[in-house]
Design a protein around this motif. Sequence first.
Motif, PDB file in Angstrom:
ATOM      1  N   UNK A   1       3.265   9.101   6.844  1.00  0.00           N
ATOM      2  CA  UNK A   1       2.923   9.817   8.079  1.00  0.00           C
ATOM      3  C   UNK A   1       2.437  11.223   7.754  1.00  0.00           C
ATOM      4  N   UNK A   2       3.102  11.877   6.791  1.00  0.00           N
ATOM      5  CA  UNK A   2       2.660  13.201   6.368  1.00  0.00           C
ATOM      6  C   UNK A   2       1.224  13.147   5.851  1.00  0.00           C
ATOM      7  N   UNK A   3       0.897  12.100   5.133  1.00  0.00           N
ATOM      8  CA  UNK A   3      -0.450  11.980   4.573  1.00  0.00           C
ATOM      9  C   UNK A   3      -1.499  11.848   5.674  1.00  0.00           C
ATOM     10  N   UNK A   4      -1.150  11.223   6.800  1.00  0.00           N
ATOM     11  CA  UNK A   4      -2.114  11.146   7.907  1.00  0.00           C
ATOM     12  C   UNK A   4      -2.414  12.527   8.454  1.00  0.00           C
ATOM     13  N   UNK A   5      -1.421  13.423   8.412  1.00  0.00           N
ATOM     14  CA  UNK A   5      -1.678  14.806   8.812  1.00  0.00           C
ATOM     15  C   UNK A   5      -2.693  15.470   7.896  1.00  0.00           C
ATOM     16  N   UNK A   6      -2.656  15.105   6.598  1.00  0.00           N
ATOM     17  CA  UNK A   6      -3.640  15.660   5.667  1.00  0.00           C
ATOM     18  C   UNK A   6      -5.041  15.135   5.988  1.00  0.00           C
TER      19      UNK A   6
ATOM     20  N   UNK B   1       0.833  -1.216   0.000  1.00  0.00           N
ATOM     21  CA  UNK B   1       0.000   0.000   0.000  1.00  0.00           C
ATOM     22  C   UNK B   1       0.866   1.264   0.000  1.00  0.00           C
ATOM     23  N   UNK B   2       0.454   2.255  -0.778  1.00  0.00           N
ATOM     24  CA  UNK B   2       1.197   3.518  -0.923  1.00  0.00           C
ATOM     25  C   UNK B   2       2.657   3.230  -1.315  1.00  0.00           C
ATOM     26  N   UNK B   3       2.851   2.350  -2.281  1.00  0.00           N
ATOM     27  CA  UNK B   3       4.203   1.884  -2.600  1.00  0.00           C
ATOM     28  C   UNK B   3       5.111   2.999  -3.096  1.00  0.00           C
ATOM     29  N   UNK B   4       4.544   4.075  -3.645  1.00  0.00           N
ATOM     30  CA  UNK B   4       5.380   5.168  -4.146  1.00  0.00           C
ATOM     31  C   UNK B   4       5.625   6.243  -3.098  1.00  0.00           C
ATOM     32  N   UNK B   5       5.129   6.046  -1.885  1.00  0.00           N
ATOM     33  CA  UNK B   5       5.383   6.986  -0.795  1.00  0.00           C
ATOM     34  C   UNK B   5       6.360   6.365   0.192  1.00  0.00           C
ATOM     35  N   UNK B   6       7.280   7.170   0.703  1.00  0.00           N
ATOM     36  CA  UNK B   6       8.154   6.706   1.771  1.00  0.00           C
ATOM     37  C   UNK B   6       7.353   6.630   3.068  1.00  0.00           C
ATOM     38  N   UNK B   7       7.949   6.007   4.087  1.00  0.00           N
ATOM     39  CA  UNK B   7       7.263   5.935   5.374  1.00  0.00           C
ATOM     40  C   UNK B   7       6.964   7.326   5.914  1.00  0.00           C
ATOM     41  N   UNK B   8       7.913   8.245   5.777  1.00  0.00           N
ATOM     42  CA  UNK B   8       7.700   9.599   6.273  1.00  0.00           C
ATOM     43  C   UNK B   8       6.564  10.287   5.527  1.00  0.00           C
TER      44      UNK B   8
END
Length: 869
Positions: free
Chosen positions: A812-817, A802-809
């Motif tokens: 986490x940033x996306x959860x802020x969104x 899941x979210x393979x093109x996003x890094x772990x950080x």
Amino acid sequence: MLFFLLLVFQANANAQIDPAHCRYPLGMEDGRIKDHDITASSQWYETTGPQYARLNREEGDGAWCPAGLLQPSDTQYLQVDLGQLTFLTVVGTQGRYARNSGKEFARMYRLNYSHDGQLWRSWRNRLGNKTMEANDNAYASVIKDLHPPIISRYLRLIPVTKMPTTVCMRLELYGCPWHDGLTSYSSPEGQLMMPPGYPIASLNDSTYDGAHERRKLSGGLGQLTDGVIGQDDFLRTRQYHVWPGYDYVGWRNGSLGSGYVEMEFVFDKQRNFTSMKVHSNNMFYRGVKIFSSVSCSFKPRLIANWEVEPVEFHTVLDDRNPSARYVTVPLGRRNAKALRCRFHFADVWMMFSEISFQSADTVIPTQITPVVTSPWPKEESSLPTTHKTATNPSAKDQPDDGNTPILIGCLVTIILLLVVIIFLILWCQYVCKVLEKAPRRILEEEVTVRLSSSSDTIILQTPPVPPRVSQMDHPYERVFLLDPQYQDPAGLRNKLPELSQSAETSACGGGYAEPDVTQCTPHQCFQSSVPHYAETDIVSLQGVTGSNMYAVPALTVDSLTRKDISVAEFPRHRLLFREKLGEGQFGEVHLCEAEGLPEFLGEGAPLPDRDGRPVLVAVKQLRADATNNARYDFLKEIKIMSRLNDPNIIQLLCVCVSSDPLCMVTEYMDNGDLNMFLSQREMESTLTHANNIPSVSLSDLLHMSVQISSGMRYLASLNFVHRDLATRNCLLDRRLTIKIADFGMSRNLYSSDYYRIQGRAVLPIRWMAWESILLGKFTTASDVWAFGVTLWEIFTLCKEQPYSLLSDEQVIENTGEFFRNQGRQIFLFAPPLCPPSLFELMMRCWDRDIADRPTFEGLYQALRPHVVQ
């Protein structure tokens, strides 16, 4: 006259490989690697030949054993031909167990590898060590990550010993195909950067495996193809115990006698190159910039000259954003087997961390029709050689017999086909570029997937889903971090000032020890409270054995006595160890065979019919030196597990707690976990049937989804919160019956699915709801979120994370969104295999508001009618 034109088109839209996700078994255990592809320098007997060196298999005498006692000076090897260039990331080894009659294993081994089977190279880790630790017993499998990974077709495993001994080994290799096809690159060696006031940065290619002469690297591969992307600050590294600048290869302007760095790239075959991607640092305030321009020349064959006309590309320099980035260089669909590129400096320094190539291979063989006669033998040579018409010599002097219209018609047909091919190629390139610009999110309005038969169509009655933001709405090539603090999870306090206040200001708090037991409803909780980043609130999610332990209403110490354990004591000597599945701080999880277990448990035991043979079970074992708190937690887990009784939940069968080490014995399923099962299969079709390819149907996927929702419905009815629901934690038997387990967190194979918070806890953040990451709040509603991600895994056949093109950080940033809820949050894309109504159900699971997410009862009722009983 008829012509048959065969076209094979393959486009690699994104050839970069992430070693953390490229961890698929390559076929030793399941037989995809054939016996004739496994050879050895010697063998003790026919029954210990190389074909028996398959992990977890017991054919023959149970393993490959080289002849005689292995001496410290010996170089015996087991060789595997993978059939194509492969990106190897993990090696798993075992000794010879042979159903408790074997005791041979290797404590250490080395690896040699080759692209062509002729030139062999020795693998070294990032610190230069050649030897890798292996097994300390005959039954447990040991999984070792390769740092750096290996790009090769042939691999030799060489057991190593310090004293004469008998050695036997079994093996599995993990990785994925190397579509780049790059076999070597040459470049000037990297240089030292010694800035005043900063640490010295060594920007050399430390893992390069080719020749190193006169400050020139040639004939090998290294850090530019290891899948590790350098960070924005080149002094920071993603590896441990290495020097500053390790992730980059860099050069100083003027030190090479020219204003550019020249690199040559050699490939496995001639390719039709569409683009090159170069990950470059751009810390301009330290004198580092991406290259100003690049000029690439092409060579169709290695013995040919470089073509006169190069491809040139000028970059747009950026003096405002210091983030490292990929620069995509279009290569104009030029055909070549080798490239020479000159990267021109834009500042004092130029640094690269990764280079990859995209190509489209078009194969147009000659026609397979009868010989065609032509009245114009001299004009024939003007036709393209691929479609050249064969001439009958006896027809030279024959008059025109009316074949002219036929030949003209054939030529027109070929031209039209070529036009169609060119159009498809250009269209594919356009799509590839769009997909490269953003995480892969396919809008339903843009791509409609129609299932071939009416029986595959399902309609789920779900309420309308509110408008959502797709990942294509933000077409960045790289999701740039808005703030450097995002590279440290603790920076979320600074990133979201509203999260920095203490939990004491919340009416409900963010704990998870007693789920669903709060002083207010979930909806009131985050309407009335001020959320905070819960990194200090989250304690370890693992149980003492390294597996996730369900969160339940608090149990008192008095309730954790032996008399309260309702399962029976099983004779410890009847457990035969086969494989170590995982481990934690105070214990381990083993795969075992339990002799006589069905008879011990009596009628009604949830065990498969094994015809008197030992039954596979999972054994969680507490180490004898565990702390008192660990023993308490272990007994607490037994108490919890003994309360679970559902067809879709792994059941506690028995225990061994009369003496140390304490053990609990649970079910284990023959087909292993669902993630591994689906990742090795394709969707059922005529092609899969004809070629005996392992496959699953849409009905199978729906059946799996219903079973998981049923098991989670049962847990929710008891106020149990799983906290780690994913396909890796769903076990599968031969009848496709699913049972939810909790082993995934302890398995090295899935270590990349977990994110470690400053050494304190590992979190499955890609499956976690935003409130679990930001507030530390785990409830049944957060399990519903994870269930939506699990459905997404199932309908992508677990082909990517899941979210393979996003890094772990960035996750986490996306959860802020999600918390800010300003329409900028990124959702997972709709799987092509997934009916639109089912994807709407997933989207409801990911609703920002807890109260608006469906319940597991509602999910079960929505899914159940669409499974054939």
